[in-house]
Design a protein around this motif. Structure first.
Motif, PDB file in Angstrom:
ATOM      1  N   ALA A  98      79.028  23.137 -14.076  1.00  0.00           N
ATOM      2  CA  ALA A  98      78.617  23.170 -12.661  1.00  0.00           C
ATOM      3  C   ALA A  98      77.783  24.413 -12.380  1.00  0.00           C
ATOM      4  O   ALA A  98      76.766  24.349 -11.674  1.00  0.00           O
ATOM      5  CB  ALA A  98      79.843  23.114 -11.747  1.00  0.00           C
ATOM      6  N   ALA A  99      78.179  25.545 -12.947  1.00  0.00           N
ATOM      7  CA  ALA A  99      77.431  26.788 -12.739  1.00  0.00           C
ATOM      8  C   ALA A  99      76.032  26.687 -13.347  1.00  0.00           C
ATOM      9  O   ALA A  99      75.043  27.091 -12.726  1.00  0.00           O
ATOM     10  CB  ALA A  99      78.191  27.963 -13.342  1.00  0.00           C
ATOM     11  N   ILE A 100      75.928  26.130 -14.542  1.00  0.00           N
ATOM     12  CA  ILE A 100      74.627  25.980 -15.206  1.00  0.00           C
ATOM     13  C   ILE A 100      73.714  25.054 -14.405  1.00  0.00           C
ATOM     14  O   ILE A 100      72.531  25.334 -14.219  1.00  0.00           O
ATOM     15  CB  ILE A 100      74.814  25.451 -16.647  1.00  0.00           C
ATOM     16  N   GLU A 101      74.283  23.956 -13.902  1.00  0.00           N
ATOM     17  CA  GLU A 101      73.486  22.978 -13.146  1.00  0.00           C
ATOM     18  C   GLU A 101      73.026  23.519 -11.796  1.00  0.00           C
ATOM     19  O   GLU A 101      71.988  23.106 -11.292  1.00  0.00           O
ATOM     20  CB  GLU A 101      74.286  21.694 -12.965  1.00  0.00           C
ATOM     21  N   SER A 102      73.764  24.466 -11.237  1.00  0.00           N
ATOM     22  CA  SER A 102      73.414  24.949  -9.900  1.00  0.00           C
ATOM     23  C   SER A 102      72.639  26.267  -9.893  1.00  0.00           C
ATOM     24  O   SER A 102      72.162  26.688  -8.849  1.00  0.00           O
ATOM     25  CB  SER A 102      74.685  25.109  -9.059  1.00  0.00           C
ATOM     26  N   ASP A 103      72.484  26.911 -11.046  1.00  0.00           N
ATOM     27  CA  ASP A 103      71.851  28.232 -11.097  1.00  0.00           C
ATOM     28  C   ASP A 103      70.757  28.233 -12.165  1.00  0.00           C
ATOM     29  O   ASP A 103      71.044  28.304 -13.360  1.00  0.00           O
ATOM     30  CB  ASP A 103      72.925  29.280 -11.406  1.00  0.00           C
ATOM     31  N   LEU A 104      69.500  28.179 -11.726  1.00  0.00           N
ATOM     32  CA  LEU A 104      68.377  28.137 -12.666  1.00  0.00           C
ATOM     33  C   LEU A 104      68.287  29.395 -13.519  1.00  0.00           C
ATOM     34  O   LEU A 104      67.907  29.321 -14.698  1.00  0.00           O
ATOM     35  CB  LEU A 104      67.060  27.910 -11.924  1.00  0.00           C
ATOM     36  N   ASP A 105      68.623  30.546 -12.971  1.00  0.00           N
ATOM     37  CA  ASP A 105      68.594  31.783 -13.759  1.00  0.00           C
ATOM     38  C   ASP A 105      69.643  31.729 -14.875  1.00  0.00           C
ATOM     39  O   ASP A 105      69.376  32.161 -15.999  1.00  0.00           O
ATOM     40  CB  ASP A 105      68.838  33.003 -12.872  1.00  0.00           C
ATOM     41  N   LEU A 106      70.809  31.205 -14.562  1.00  0.00           N
ATOM     42  CA  LEU A 106      71.854  31.054 -15.573  1.00  0.00           C
ATOM     43  C   LEU A 106      71.404  30.060 -16.641  1.00  0.00           C
ATOM     44  O   LEU A 106      71.566  30.313 -17.842  1.00  0.00           O
ATOM     45  CB  LEU A 106      73.169  30.595 -14.936  1.00  0.00           C
ATOM     46  N   ALA A 107      70.834  28.937 -16.232  1.00  0.00           N
ATOM     47  CA  ALA A 107      70.351  27.941 -17.190  1.00  0.00           C
ATOM     48  C   ALA A 107      69.281  28.546 -18.100  1.00  0.00           C
ATOM     49  O   ALA A 107      69.274  28.314 -19.318  1.00  0.00           O
ATOM     50  CB  ALA A 107      69.821  26.714 -16.464  1.00  0.00           C
ATOM     51  N   SER A 108      68.386  29.342 -17.526  1.00  0.00           N
ATOM     52  CA  SER A 108      67.344  29.995 -18.309  1.00  0.00           C
ATOM     53  C   SER A 108      67.945  30.999 -19.292  1.00  0.00           C
ATOM     54  O   SER A 108      67.534  31.066 -20.459  1.00  0.00           O
ATOM     55  CB  SER A 108      66.357  30.687 -17.367  1.00  0.00           C
ATOM     56  N   ALA A 109      68.913  31.773 -18.851  1.00  0.00           N
ATOM     57  CA  ALA A 109      69.584  32.736 -19.736  1.00  0.00           C
ATOM     58  C   ALA A 109      70.289  32.007 -20.875  1.00  0.00           C
ATOM     59  O   ALA A 109      70.264  32.467 -22.024  1.00  0.00           O
ATOM     60  CB  ALA A 109      70.576  33.588 -18.941  1.00  0.00           C
ATOM     61  N   LEU A 110      70.905  30.864 -20.568  1.00  0.00           N
ATOM     62  CA  LEU A 110      71.571  30.077 -21.605  1.00  0.00           C
ATOM     63  C   LEU A 110      70.546  29.558 -22.613  1.00  0.00           C
ATOM     64  O   LEU A 110      70.778  29.603 -23.822  1.00  0.00           O
ATOM     65  CB  LEU A 110      72.359  28.915 -20.988  1.00  0.00           C
ATOM     66  N   MET A 111      69.398  29.091 -22.148  1.00  0.00           N
ATOM     67  CA  MET A 111      68.357  28.607 -23.067  1.00  0.00           C
ATOM     68  C   MET A 111      67.877  29.736 -23.980  1.00  0.00           C
ATOM     69  O   MET A 111      67.699  29.526 -25.185  1.00  0.00           O
ATOM     70  CB  MET A 111      67.191  27.998 -22.297  1.00  0.00           C
TER      71      MET A 111
END
Length: 189
Positions: A98-111
């Protein structure tokens, strides 16, 4: 040293779990319910090979995320073993996703993090493609700061380069013999 990604996931963690040295955190085919963060110690992701050896896929020390690929899987693809007494924090998978889907900065950091893991995995694959134990050990040492692990961790290093502990120990003995011979020659000249 932990990353901002680790620190963010740490804020989502709901419980801490201790894992004694040699014990298992999860096994291959266990359902994925949590994302685990190593807060102390070291865990290794290992896969059993048909010849009976274990191949180390990841070494996760303090400040690391264990089995990040499990974010996108229903079941774990390998075993997680504690290399030493360790502590992990568990983030429920539903919260992490849920956090990854709602936070683009988090998703980018994960990538970015996953891209780094792909690069490290490719380096490990290159090491495993080398034909001799000596070449694998040289490459492993170059990848790990030029040093051997402490004596109690040689078995794990053998697992990381895909050789038997006996082959690893023979290579270390060969290197000691060569070093002693060179030292003797230097003394005599």
């Amino acid at each position: 040293m932990s990353s901002p990604l680790f620190e963010y996931f740490l804020t989502l963690a709901e419980r801490e779990q201790r894992v004694d040295a040699g014990n298992v955190l999860f096994r291959t085919d266990d359902p994925v319910r949590s994302l685990f963060l190593v807060v102390a110690g070291e865990l290794r992701l290992v896969r059993a090979l048909p010849n009976g050896l274990q191949l180390t896929l990841q070494r996760a020390g303090s400040g690391s995320i264990v089995a990040e690929a499990s974010l996108f899987a229903d079941r774990y693809h390998c075993d997680a073993l504690a290399a030493e007494e360790s502590a992990v924090r568990a983030v429920p998978m539903t919260k992490a996703k849920a956090a990854i889907e709602s936070d683009l900065d988090l998703a980018s950091a994960l990538m970015r993090h996953l891209a780094g893991e792909v690069q490290r995995t490719r380096t490990r694959a290159e090491i495993l493609s080398l034909k001799s134990v000596a070449a694998r050990l040289d490459a492993w040492m170059a990848f790990n700061g030029g040093k051997l692990p402490p004596k109690g961790r040689w078995y794990q290093a053998a697992s990381e380069i895909g050789v038997t502990p006996e082959a690893f120990y023979r290579e270390l003995a060969r290197r000691r013999h060569v070093a002693a011979h060179l030292a003797e020659e230097a003394r005599c000249s």
